[in-house]
Write a protein that holds these residues in place. Structure first.
Motif, PDB file in Angstrom:
ATOM      1  N   SER A 152      -9.089   8.001   5.912  1.00 48.56           N
ATOM      2  CA  SER A 152      -9.867   6.775   6.097  1.00 48.56           C
ATOM      3  C   SER A 152     -10.035   6.021   4.777  1.00 48.56           C
ATOM      4  CB  SER A 152     -11.243   7.109   6.691  1.00 48.56           C
ATOM      5  OG  SER A 152     -11.943   8.044   5.883  1.00 48.56           O
ATOM      6  N   GLU A 153     -10.217   6.730   3.683  1.00 49.91           N
ATOM      7  CA  GLU A 153     -10.326   6.076   2.384  1.00 49.91           C
ATOM      8  C   GLU A 153      -9.028   5.369   2.023  1.00 49.91           C
ATOM      9  OE1 GLU A 153     -11.503   9.112  -0.332  1.00 49.91           O
ATOM     10  OE2 GLU A 153     -13.628   9.001   0.205  1.00 49.91           O
ATOM     11  N   ALA A 154      -7.904   5.993   2.342  1.00 51.07           N
ATOM     12  CA  ALA A 154      -6.610   5.361   2.059  1.00 51.07           C
ATOM     13  C   ALA A 154      -6.427   4.097   2.884  1.00 51.07           C
ATOM     14  CB  ALA A 154      -5.477   6.347   2.329  1.00 51.07           C
ATOM     15  N   VAL A 155      -6.845   4.136   4.161  1.00 51.08           N
ATOM     16  CA  VAL A 155      -6.754   2.956   5.013  1.00 51.08           C
ATOM     17  C   VAL A 155      -7.588   1.814   4.434  1.00 51.08           C
ATOM     18  CG1 VAL A 155      -7.416   2.031   7.270  1.00 51.08           C
ATOM     19  CG2 VAL A 155      -6.197   4.204   7.132  1.00 51.08           C
ATOM     20  N   ALA A 156      -8.836   2.102   4.066  1.00 46.71           N
ATOM     21  CA  ALA A 156      -9.720   1.070   3.519  1.00 46.71           C
ATOM     22  C   ALA A 156      -9.173   0.507   2.207  1.00 46.71           C
ATOM     23  CB  ALA A 156     -11.113   1.651   3.309  1.00 46.71           C
ATOM     24  N   ASN A 157      -8.710   1.379   1.317  1.00 48.45           N
ATOM     25  CA  ASN A 157      -8.185   0.912   0.033  1.00 48.45           C
ATOM     26  C   ASN A 157      -6.907   0.104   0.208  1.00 48.45           C
ATOM     27  OD1 ASN A 157     -10.166   1.963  -1.730  1.00 48.45           O
ATOM     28  ND2 ASN A 157      -9.291   4.009  -1.537  1.00 48.45           N
ATOM     29  N   SER A 158      -6.127   0.412   1.242  1.00 44.88           N
ATOM     30  CA  SER A 158      -4.930  -0.383   1.537  1.00 44.88           C
ATOM     31  C   SER A 158      -5.326  -1.808   1.938  1.00 44.88           C
ATOM     32  CB  SER A 158      -4.125   0.275   2.661  1.00 44.88           C
ATOM     33  OG  SER A 158      -3.671   1.558   2.286  1.00 44.88           O
ATOM     34  N   SER A 210       0.815  -1.224   0.000  1.00 43.11           N
ATOM     35  CA  SER A 210       0.000   0.000   0.000  1.00 43.11           C
ATOM     36  C   SER A 210       0.845   1.270   0.000  1.00 43.11           C
ATOM     37  CB  SER A 210      -0.917   0.007   1.228  1.00 43.11           C
ATOM     38  OG  SER A 210      -0.143  -0.007   2.421  1.00 43.11           O
ATOM     39  N   ARG A 211       2.118   1.159  -0.342  1.00 45.36           N
ATOM     40  CA  ARG A 211       3.015   2.306  -0.261  1.00 45.36           C
ATOM     41  C   ARG A 211       2.549   3.483  -1.118  1.00 45.36           C
ATOM     42  NH1 ARG A 211       7.904   2.115   1.717  1.00 45.36           N
ATOM     43  NH2 ARG A 211       8.057  -0.132   1.419  1.00 45.36           N
ATOM     44  N   ASP A 212       1.895   3.185  -2.239  1.00 48.93           N
ATOM     45  CA  ASP A 212       1.476   4.251  -3.155  1.00 48.93           C
ATOM     46  C   ASP A 212       0.068   4.766  -2.883  1.00 48.93           C
ATOM     47  OD1 ASP A 212       3.896   4.171  -4.537  1.00 48.93           O
ATOM     48  OD2 ASP A 212       3.189   2.570  -5.866  1.00 48.93           O
ATOM     49  N   ILE A 213      -0.595   4.254  -1.846  1.00 50.86           N
ATOM     50  CA  ILE A 213      -1.949   4.713  -1.525  1.00 50.86           C
ATOM     51  C   ILE A 213      -1.841   5.784  -0.442  1.00 50.86           C
ATOM     52  CG2 ILE A 213      -4.246   4.034  -0.745  1.00 50.86           C
ATOM     53  CD1 ILE A 213      -3.743   1.259  -1.758  1.00 50.86           C
ATOM     54  N   GLY A 272       0.179  11.077   3.220  1.00 53.37           N
ATOM     55  CA  GLY A 272       1.059   9.918   3.200  1.00 53.37           C
ATOM     56  C   GLY A 272       0.300   8.617   3.364  1.00 53.37           C
ATOM     57  N   PRO A 273       0.978   7.469   3.181  1.00 50.33           N
ATOM     58  CA  PRO A 273       0.342   6.151   3.308  1.00 50.33           C
ATOM     59  C   PRO A 273       0.282   5.685   4.757  1.00 50.33           C
ATOM     60  CG  PRO A 273       2.616   5.891   2.639  1.00 50.33           C
ATOM     61  CD  PRO A 273       2.372   7.376   2.713  1.00 50.33           C
ATOM     62  N   SER A 274      -0.478   4.623   4.979  1.00 45.49           N
ATOM     63  CA  SER A 274      -0.607   4.031   6.311  1.00 45.49           C
ATOM     64  C   SER A 274      -0.339   2.537   6.229  1.00 45.49           C
ATOM     65  CB  SER A 274      -2.017   4.275   6.879  1.00 45.49           C
ATOM     66  OG  SER A 274      -2.261   5.653   7.054  1.00 45.49           O
ATOM     67  N   ASP A 275       0.264   2.011   7.284  1.00 45.87           N
ATOM     68  CA  ASP A 275       0.513   0.581   7.397  1.00 45.87           C
ATOM     69  C   ASP A 275      -0.529   0.005   8.349  1.00 45.87           C
ATOM     70  OD1 ASP A 275       1.591  -1.908   7.269  1.00 45.87           O
ATOM     71  OD2 ASP A 275       3.343  -1.475   8.499  1.00 45.87           O
ATOM     72  N   VAL A 276      -1.376  -0.879   7.828  1.00 47.10           N
ATOM     73  CA  VAL A 276      -2.509  -1.408   8.596  1.00 47.10           C
ATOM     74  C   VAL A 276      -2.275  -2.876   8.918  1.00 47.10           C
ATOM     75  CG1 VAL A 276      -5.017  -1.727   8.649  1.00 47.10           C
ATOM     76  CG2 VAL A 276      -4.030   0.205   7.401  1.00 47.10           C
ATOM     77  N   LEU A 277      -2.504  -3.248  10.159  1.00 44.94           N
ATOM     78  CA  LEU A 277      -2.419  -4.640  10.592  1.00 44.94           C
ATOM     79  C   LEU A 277      -3.767  -5.307  10.375  1.00 44.94           C
ATOM     80  CD1 LEU A 277      -0.582  -6.749  12.131  1.00 44.94           C
ATOM     81  CD2 LEU A 277      -1.823  -6.031  14.187  1.00 44.94           C
TER      82      LEU A 277
END
Length: 438
Positions: free
Chosen positions: A180-186, A106-109, A114-119
């Protein structure tokens, strides 16, 4: 005598000609220097971020997984399936779940900055138990809003890999929509990668907010360069509309936290085309024409300062001591030095707190940025345009790259200093990094 008079006239003509030639040569050279320096600093920030990320990639810890699987004792790499995650085991070595992270897929989302790293934690039946944002390069206040919105974070609990991979619609968190959209798309992209589906990364996404930001930038250009009397008579109302939308509705103001994050992770022109267009206008127009369009006709904080300074009569305004004035003139430059130091050394400092612009997003504003906003406006009420002149690092950055009709000027020394500091941080990494760790 006549001969001497004629020669003196010739000398004056020749010297006058040389004085006209020098600015003609200096102006394009100065413009190239400013463009090259700005691009070089941006490249070094981006390259350094990639280097640091590659060296320390934040591996998943068992303690993170215990939030969803309390019995987790060890994590073992999954070497059989293409999902690229970890099996979670309890003390009896019984498998109790499965764990993956969205990075680096998800580096480009990018969210807002910036991007987020989600567990992502699953049970033994491949049903999602829960999500957590383990690290994010996005605006901290927005990330906090998303994390605290349990309806959003638990929306997909119970879904399988394939169900997540085929999700399309995202309902964002109010006040942190892009984050939040970036988190979901990741999450959706990571699930698709695990299932072997060819789900693409960020696609071009143009929304009504982007159209409004583009219209805002064009309105600023209109006021700056079109001297039509009918347009100029309506200037105040156009400024009011810009303040209401850009400041109170969208909160999309340029700031060091945003710019530095873009330099690290790339410019999100696919997901934030309107904001990227606004930033391009803010930098390119002053560089090409010398006219600070963003500061004079777009920035809501600048408009508010102009209105406030009218409340205090000129004869009641305090006069700054020359020594004090000289000292605080250096403040914006020192703040840019701080920004570079925070970015290169990865210091745990929220850059949004050194400027007042995040305070316009009332719901997600931190205490530091609110204090800066209140103090800056109070100071500007007494000292006309006080914050713009004596405190704004983003305004100084735009000014450092601005075209000057006389070519090089004293502020180019600030830009040269920032370039040299970036070179020290980037090329001297092998020297200062071990010392810092020790």
């Amino acid at each position: 005598m006549a001969g001497n008079k004629g020669s003196s006239i010739k000398r004056r003509i020749s010297f006058r000609g040389l004085s006209n030639i020098r600015p003609t040569i200096q102006v394009p050279l100065a413009m190239l220097f400013r463009l090259g320096a700005a691009l070089s600093i941006g490249w070094m920030i981006h390259a350094h971020h990639l280097r640091v990320t590659a060296e320390g990639d934040r591996p998943i810890l068992a303690s993170e997984v215990r939030e969803f699987l309390p019995e987790t004792h060890t994590l073992m790499v999954d070497v059989k399936s293409p999902r690229g995650g970890f099996h979670a085991y309890n003390k009896k070595k019984k498998k109790i779940g499965y764990v993956v992270r969205t990075m680096p897929h998800s580096r480009d989302i990018n969210g807002y900055s910036g991007p987020s790293d989600v567990l992502m934690v699953f049970d033994t039946n491949d049903a999602l138990l829960g999500l957590s944002i383990r690290h994010s390069y996005d605006t901290p206040s927005h990330v906090e809003d998303v994390t605290k919105d349990y309806l959003f974070m638990e929306r997909w609990n119970g879904q399988t890999w394939s169900e997540l991979a085929n999700q399309e619609k995202v309902f964002g968190v109010s006040g942190a929509t892009r984050t939040s959209e970036a988190v979901a798309n990741s999450v959706f992209l990571r699930a698709a990668k695990a299932e072997g589906l060819n789900r693409t990364g960020p696609s071009f996404n143009f929304r009504w907010q982007d159209a409004t930001l583009i219209l805002t930038a064009l309105a600023g250009l209109l006021l700056a360069f079109w001297r039509n009397p009918r347009i100029q008579r309506r200037k105040t109302w156009i400024h009011v509309a810009i303040v209401i939308y850009l400041g109170l509705v969208s909160g999309d103001l340029l700031a060091q936290s945003l710019i530095s994050s873009w330099m690290e992770h790339g410019i999100p022109w696919r997901t934030l085309p309107g904001l990227v267009f606004l930033a391009a206008i803010a930098f390119i127009i002053p560089w090409a024409t010398g006219h600070p369009v963003y500061c004079t006709h777009i920035c809501p904080h600048g408009h508010l300062q102009r209105w406030l300074m009218k409340l205090v009569p000129a004869n009641r305004r305090p006069r700054l001591n020359p020594d004090v004035k000289w000292g605080i003139l250096a403040l914006p430059g020192l703040l840019l030095v701080l920004v570079l130091t925070v970015v290169f050394l990865k210091l745990p400092i929220d850059l949004a707190g050194i400027e007042p612009f995040d305070a316009w997003a009332l719901r997600g504003a931190g205490l530091a940025t609110i204090i800066v906003a209140v103090v800056s406006l109070a100071f500007s009420a007494a000292v006309p345009m006080g914050y713009c002149r004596f405190g704004c690092p983003t305004g100084l950055l735009l000014d450092l790259t601005k075209k000057n009709p006389h070519g090089f000027h004293r502020r180019d020394a600030w830009l040269l200093g920032l370039l040299l500091l970036s070179c020290f941080y980037y090329f001297g990494y092998e020297i200062w990094n071990p010392w810092l760790k020790s």
